[in-house]
Design a protein around this motif. Structure first.
Motif, short mmCIF file in Angstrom:
data_model
loop_
_atom_site.label_atom_id
_atom_site.label_comp_id
_atom_site.label_asym_id
_atom_site.label_seq_id
_atom_site.Cartn_x
_atom_site.Cartn_y
_atom_site.Cartn_z
N UNK A 150 -7.35 1.62 -9.21
CA UNK A 150 -7.92 0.79 -10.28
C UNK A 150 -6.87 0.41 -11.32
N UNK A 151 -5.96 1.33 -11.64
CA UNK A 151 -4.95 1.04 -12.66
C UNK A 151 -3.88 0.08 -12.14
N UNK A 152 -3.62 0.10 -10.85
CA UNK A 152 -2.70 -0.89 -10.28
C UNK A 152 -3.30 -2.28 -10.39
N UNK A 175 0.82 -1.20 0.00
CA UNK A 175 0.00 0.00 0.00
C UNK A 175 0.86 1.26 0.00
N UNK A 176 1.91 1.24 0.82
CA UNK A 176 2.78 2.41 0.91
C UNK A 176 3.61 2.63 -0.35
N UNK A 177 3.82 1.57 -1.12
CA UNK A 177 4.53 1.73 -2.40
C UNK A 177 3.74 2.64 -3.33
N UNK A 196 2.79 -0.98 -8.11
CA UNK A 196 2.01 0.03 -7.40
C UNK A 196 2.76 1.37 -7.38
N UNK A 197 4.05 1.31 -7.15
CA UNK A 197 4.86 2.53 -7.16
C UNK A 197 4.85 3.17 -8.55
N UNK A 198 5.01 2.35 -9.58
CA UNK A 198 5.05 2.84 -10.95
C UNK A 198 3.77 3.55 -11.34
N UNK A 199 2.63 2.96 -11.01
CA UNK A 199 1.34 3.58 -11.33
C UNK A 199 1.18 4.87 -10.53
N UNK A 257 7.40 -7.57 -7.12
CA UNK A 257 6.85 -7.12 -8.40
C UNK A 257 5.59 -6.28 -8.21
N UNK A 258 4.77 -6.67 -7.23
CA UNK A 258 3.54 -5.92 -7.00
C UNK A 258 3.83 -4.55 -6.40
N UNK A 259 4.83 -4.48 -5.52
CA UNK A 259 5.22 -3.19 -4.96
C UNK A 259 5.73 -2.26 -6.07
N UNK A 260 6.55 -2.79 -6.95
CA UNK A 260 7.08 -1.99 -8.07
C UNK A 260 5.95 -1.50 -8.97
#
Length: 272
Positions: free
Chosen positions: A199-201, A156-158, A220-223, A215-218
Protein backbone atom coordinates in the motif's frame (compact mmCIF):
# COMPACT_ATOMS: atom_id res chain seq x y z
CA UNK A 1 -38.45 -16.51 23.78
CA UNK A 2 -36.38 -13.32 23.62
CA UNK A 3 -34.48 -11.56 26.36
CA UNK A 4 -32.82 -8.18 26.73
CA UNK A 5 -29.46 -7.73 28.46
CA UNK A 6 -28.76 -4.60 30.49
CA UNK A 7 -26.04 -5.57 32.96
CA UNK A 8 -23.51 -8.33 32.49
CA UNK A 9 -21.06 -9.55 35.11
CA UNK A 10 -20.11 -13.11 34.15
CA UNK A 11 -19.69 -14.40 30.62
CA UNK A 12 -22.37 -17.01 29.98
CA UNK A 13 -22.93 -17.08 26.27
CA UNK A 14 -25.80 -19.57 26.34
CA UNK A 15 -27.88 -17.21 28.53
CA UNK A 16 -28.10 -14.83 25.58
CA UNK A 17 -29.62 -17.44 23.30
CA UNK A 18 -33.04 -16.92 21.70
CA UNK A 19 -35.09 -19.40 19.74
CA UNK A 20 -37.59 -18.88 16.95
CA UNK A 21 -37.48 -22.16 15.09
CA UNK A 22 -33.68 -22.05 15.44
CA UNK A 23 -31.15 -20.59 17.83
CA UNK A 24 -29.92 -17.01 17.39
CA UNK A 25 -28.23 -14.28 19.42
CA UNK A 26 -28.89 -10.54 19.10
CA UNK A 27 -25.82 -8.58 18.10
CA UNK A 28 -26.84 -5.78 20.47
CA UNK A 29 -26.79 -8.24 23.40
CA UNK A 30 -23.41 -9.60 22.37
CA UNK A 31 -22.16 -6.03 22.03
CA UNK A 32 -22.96 -5.29 25.68
CA UNK A 33 -21.52 -8.62 26.73
CA UNK A 34 -18.19 -7.63 25.21
CA UNK A 35 -18.08 -4.15 26.72
CA UNK A 36 -18.82 -2.11 23.60
CA UNK A 37 -20.85 1.06 24.11
CA UNK A 38 -22.62 1.32 20.76
CA UNK A 39 -23.33 -0.60 17.58
CA UNK A 40 -21.36 1.83 15.41
CA UNK A 41 -18.12 0.76 17.10
CA UNK A 42 -19.15 -2.89 17.32
CA UNK A 43 -20.00 -2.91 13.61
CA UNK A 44 -16.28 -3.07 12.82
CA UNK A 45 -16.04 -6.47 14.50
CA UNK A 46 -19.13 -7.67 12.65
CA UNK A 47 -17.74 -6.46 9.32
CA UNK A 48 -14.45 -8.29 9.92
CA UNK A 49 -16.38 -11.42 10.88
CA UNK A 50 -18.30 -11.20 7.61
CA UNK A 51 -15.01 -10.80 5.73
CA UNK A 52 -13.77 -13.96 7.42
CA UNK A 53 -16.83 -15.85 6.16
CA UNK A 54 -16.22 -14.58 2.65
CA UNK A 55 -12.56 -15.62 2.81
CA UNK A 56 -13.48 -19.13 3.91
CA UNK A 57 -16.34 -19.47 1.43
CA UNK A 58 -19.27 -19.51 3.85
CA UNK A 59 -22.53 -17.71 3.00
CA UNK A 60 -22.54 -14.91 5.55
CA UNK A 61 -26.12 -13.86 4.73
CA UNK A 62 -27.36 -17.00 6.50
CA UNK A 63 -25.36 -16.26 9.65
CA UNK A 64 -25.67 -12.47 9.98
CA UNK A 65 -29.35 -11.68 9.49
CA UNK A 66 -30.08 -7.95 9.47
CA UNK A 67 -33.15 -7.14 11.53
CA UNK A 68 -34.75 -4.40 13.57
CA UNK A 69 -35.50 -4.69 17.25
CA UNK A 70 -37.51 -2.64 19.72
CA UNK A 71 -35.72 -1.98 23.04
CA UNK A 72 -37.35 0.31 25.63
CA UNK A 73 -39.75 1.52 22.96
CA UNK A 74 -36.95 2.45 20.55
CA UNK A 75 -36.57 0.73 17.17
CA UNK A 76 -32.89 -0.07 16.51
CA UNK A 77 -30.94 -1.71 13.69
CA UNK A 78 -29.62 -5.08 14.77
CA UNK A 79 -28.57 -8.53 13.61
CA UNK A 80 -29.73 -12.01 14.47
CA UNK A 81 -26.49 -13.96 14.73
CA UNK A 82 -26.08 -17.70 14.43
CA UNK A 83 -23.61 -19.38 16.78
CA UNK A 84 -20.78 -19.35 14.25
CA UNK A 85 -21.41 -15.67 13.53
CA UNK A 86 -21.08 -14.96 17.26
CA UNK A 87 -17.83 -16.91 17.37
CA UNK A 88 -16.31 -15.00 14.45
CA UNK A 89 -17.52 -11.66 15.80
CA UNK A 90 -15.95 -12.32 19.20
CA UNK A 91 -12.69 -13.45 17.61
CA UNK A 92 -12.61 -10.28 15.52
CA UNK A 93 -13.35 -7.98 18.47
CA UNK A 94 -10.80 -5.88 20.34
CA UNK A 95 -8.81 -8.22 22.66
CA UNK A 96 -7.62 -5.21 24.69
CA UNK A 97 -11.12 -5.10 26.18
CA UNK A 98 -11.20 -7.32 29.27
CA UNK A 99 -14.58 -8.85 28.45
CA UNK A 100 -13.52 -9.56 24.88
CA UNK A 101 -10.37 -11.31 26.07
CA UNK A 102 -12.45 -13.49 28.40
CA UNK A 103 -14.96 -14.24 25.67
CA UNK A 104 -12.21 -15.23 23.23
CA UNK A 105 -10.79 -17.68 25.77
CA UNK A 106 -14.31 -19.06 26.30
CA UNK A 107 -14.90 -19.55 22.57
CA UNK A 108 -11.48 -21.05 21.91
CA UNK A 109 -12.21 -23.61 24.63
CA UNK A 110 -15.80 -24.26 23.50
CA UNK A 111 -14.96 -24.69 19.81
CA UNK A 112 -12.57 -27.57 20.49
CA UNK A 113 -15.61 -29.84 20.65
CA UNK A 114 -16.38 -28.80 17.07
CA UNK A 115 -12.84 -29.73 15.93
CA UNK A 116 -11.91 -26.09 15.54
CA UNK A 117 -8.54 -25.65 17.22
CA UNK A 118 -7.32 -22.06 17.33
CA UNK A 119 -5.00 -20.72 20.03
CA UNK A 120 -6.03 -17.09 19.46
CA UNK A 121 -7.53 -14.73 16.92
CA UNK A 122 -4.27 -14.27 14.98
CA UNK A 123 -5.07 -17.12 12.61
CA UNK A 124 -8.38 -15.52 11.63
CA UNK A 125 -6.63 -12.17 11.12
CA UNK A 126 -4.21 -13.91 8.75
CA UNK A 127 -7.13 -14.75 6.45
CA UNK A 128 -8.35 -11.16 6.33
CA UNK A 129 -4.90 -9.66 5.74
CA UNK A 130 -4.18 -12.22 3.02
CA UNK A 131 -7.31 -11.15 1.15
CA UNK A 132 -6.34 -7.49 1.59
CA UNK A 133 -2.93 -8.30 0.07
CA UNK A 134 -4.64 -9.77 -3.00
CA UNK A 135 -6.64 -6.58 -3.48
CA UNK A 136 -3.60 -4.42 -2.72
CA UNK A 137 -1.50 -6.21 -5.31
CA UNK A 138 -4.22 -5.71 -7.93
CA UNK A 139 -4.28 -1.98 -7.19
CA UNK A 140 -0.48 -1.71 -7.18
CA UNK A 141 -0.24 -3.61 -10.47
CA UNK A 142 -2.73 -1.23 -12.04
CA UNK A 143 -0.93 1.97 -11.08
CA UNK A 144 2.46 0.43 -11.91
CA UNK A 145 1.25 -0.38 -15.40
CA UNK A 146 -0.17 3.13 -15.79
CA UNK A 147 3.17 4.56 -14.62
CA UNK A 148 5.26 2.78 -17.23
CA UNK A 149 6.24 -0.58 -15.76
CA UNK A 150 7.30 -2.95 -18.53
CA UNK A 151 8.70 -5.80 -16.44
CA UNK A 152 6.41 -6.39 -13.46
CA UNK A 153 8.47 -9.34 -12.17
CA UNK A 154 11.49 -7.07 -11.72
CA UNK A 155 9.36 -4.39 -10.08
CA UNK A 156 7.83 -6.95 -7.71
CA UNK A 157 11.21 -8.41 -6.78
CA UNK A 158 12.55 -4.94 -6.00
CA UNK A 159 10.09 -4.84 -3.11
CA UNK A 160 11.14 -8.29 -1.94
CA UNK A 161 14.79 -7.30 -2.17
CA UNK A 162 14.12 -4.29 0.05
CA UNK A 163 12.07 -6.21 2.60
CA UNK A 164 13.89 -9.56 2.63
CA UNK A 165 17.31 -8.71 1.23
CA UNK A 166 16.64 -11.39 -1.40
CA UNK A 167 14.39 -12.10 -4.39
CA UNK A 168 11.09 -13.94 -3.94
CA UNK A 169 12.42 -17.16 -5.49
CA UNK A 170 15.38 -17.07 -3.08
CA UNK A 171 13.00 -16.60 -0.16
CA UNK A 172 10.88 -19.53 -1.37
CA UNK A 173 13.97 -21.72 -1.68
CA UNK A 174 15.12 -20.72 1.81
CA UNK A 175 11.73 -21.73 3.20
CA UNK A 176 11.43 -24.87 1.13
CA UNK A 177 8.12 -23.95 -0.48
CA UNK A 178 6.73 -22.97 -3.87
CA UNK A 179 7.21 -19.29 -4.71
CA UNK A 180 3.46 -18.94 -5.34
CA UNK A 181 2.76 -20.09 -1.78
CA UNK A 182 4.92 -17.55 0.06
CA UNK A 183 1.99 -15.57 1.46
CA UNK A 184 0.10 -18.72 2.42
CA UNK A 185 2.56 -19.66 5.18
CA UNK A 186 3.25 -16.19 6.59
CA UNK A 187 2.20 -15.23 10.10
CA UNK A 188 0.06 -12.21 10.88
CA UNK A 189 2.95 -9.78 11.44
CA UNK A 190 4.73 -10.74 8.24
CA UNK A 191 1.54 -10.54 6.21
CA UNK A 192 0.84 -7.10 7.70
CA UNK A 193 4.37 -6.00 6.81
CA UNK A 194 3.84 -7.03 3.20
CA UNK A 195 0.46 -5.33 3.06
CA UNK A 196 2.11 -2.13 4.34
CA UNK A 197 4.89 -2.49 1.73
CA UNK A 198 2.31 -2.84 -1.05
CA UNK A 199 0.00 0.00 0.00
CA UNK A 200 2.82 2.44 0.80
CA UNK A 201 4.55 1.77 -2.52
CA UNK A 202 1.32 2.64 -4.28
CA UNK A 203 1.01 5.84 -2.23
CA UNK A 204 4.62 6.81 -3.03
CA UNK A 205 4.08 6.30 -6.76
CA UNK A 206 0.91 8.41 -6.69
CA UNK A 207 2.16 11.20 -4.44
CA UNK A 208 5.52 11.61 -6.20
CA UNK A 209 4.03 11.02 -9.66
CA UNK A 210 6.79 8.53 -10.46
CA UNK A 211 7.16 7.26 -14.01
CA UNK A 212 9.24 4.56 -15.64
CA UNK A 213 10.65 1.15 -14.73
CA UNK A 214 13.78 2.35 -12.93
CA UNK A 215 12.06 4.93 -10.70
CA UNK A 216 9.28 2.56 -9.72
CA UNK A 217 11.74 -0.22 -8.89
CA UNK A 218 13.72 2.18 -6.68
CA UNK A 219 10.52 3.28 -4.96
CA UNK A 220 9.44 -0.29 -4.26
CA UNK A 221 12.89 -1.21 -2.94
CA UNK A 222 12.99 1.91 -0.75
CA UNK A 223 9.62 1.20 0.85
CA UNK A 224 10.52 -2.46 1.33
CA UNK A 225 13.76 -1.46 3.06
CA UNK A 226 11.92 0.92 5.40
CA UNK A 227 9.45 -1.83 6.35
CA UNK A 228 12.36 -4.23 6.89
CA UNK A 229 13.92 -1.82 9.39
CA UNK A 230 10.60 -1.53 11.25
CA UNK A 231 10.21 -5.31 11.45
CA UNK A 232 13.73 -5.78 12.78
CA UNK A 233 13.27 -3.01 15.33
CA UNK A 234 9.94 -4.35 16.60
CA UNK A 235 10.54 -8.11 16.47
CA UNK A 236 14.29 -8.45 16.79
CA UNK A 237 14.23 -10.70 13.73
CA UNK A 238 14.83 -10.14 10.03
CA UNK A 239 11.68 -10.68 7.92
CA UNK A 240 13.17 -13.71 6.16
CA UNK A 241 13.59 -15.41 9.55
CA UNK A 242 10.10 -14.80 10.91
CA UNK A 243 8.27 -18.01 11.96
CA UNK A 244 5.94 -19.60 9.44
CA UNK A 245 2.41 -20.76 10.19
CA UNK A 246 -0.09 -23.35 9.04
CA UNK A 247 -0.88 -23.03 5.33
CA UNK A 248 -3.92 -20.77 4.89
CA UNK A 249 -5.91 -23.12 2.59
CA UNK A 250 -5.65 -25.76 5.34
CA UNK A 251 -6.79 -23.20 7.91
CA UNK A 252 -9.79 -22.33 5.73
CA UNK A 253 -10.70 -26.02 5.56
CA UNK A 254 -10.39 -26.34 9.35
CA UNK A 255 -12.67 -23.34 9.94
CA UNK A 256 -15.24 -24.58 7.42
CA UNK A 257 -15.26 -28.02 9.06
CA UNK A 258 -15.72 -26.41 12.48
CA UNK A 259 -18.62 -24.37 11.11
CA UNK A 260 -20.35 -27.48 9.76
CA UNK A 261 -19.88 -29.32 13.06
CA UNK A 262 -21.22 -26.34 14.99
CA UNK A 263 -24.26 -26.12 12.73
CA UNK A 264 -24.89 -29.85 13.06
CA UNK A 265 -24.64 -29.70 16.87
CA UNK A 266 -27.17 -26.86 17.14
CA UNK A 267 -29.61 -28.75 14.91
CA UNK A 268 -29.28 -31.84 17.13
CA UNK A 269 -30.00 -29.79 20.26
CA UNK A 270 -33.17 -28.36 18.73
CA UNK A 271 -34.53 -31.86 18.06
CA UNK A 272 -34.20 -32.87 21.72
Amino acid sequence: MEQSIDKLENFNFEDLKNENGEYYWWASDLMKFLGYKDMNTFQKAIDRAIKTCMSVGIKHQELFIYSQRIINGVNIDDYKLKRFACYLTVMNSDPKKELVAKAQIYFIDQTRKFELFLKNNEQIERLIIRDEIKEGNKSLSKIAKQSGIEDFARFNNAGYLGLYNMMNFDLAQKRGINRKDLFEYMGRSELAANLFRITQTEEKIRNENLKGQEKLEKAHYSVGKQVRDIVIKNTGKTPENLPQEKKLPELRSDIKRGYKNMLKADKSKKKK
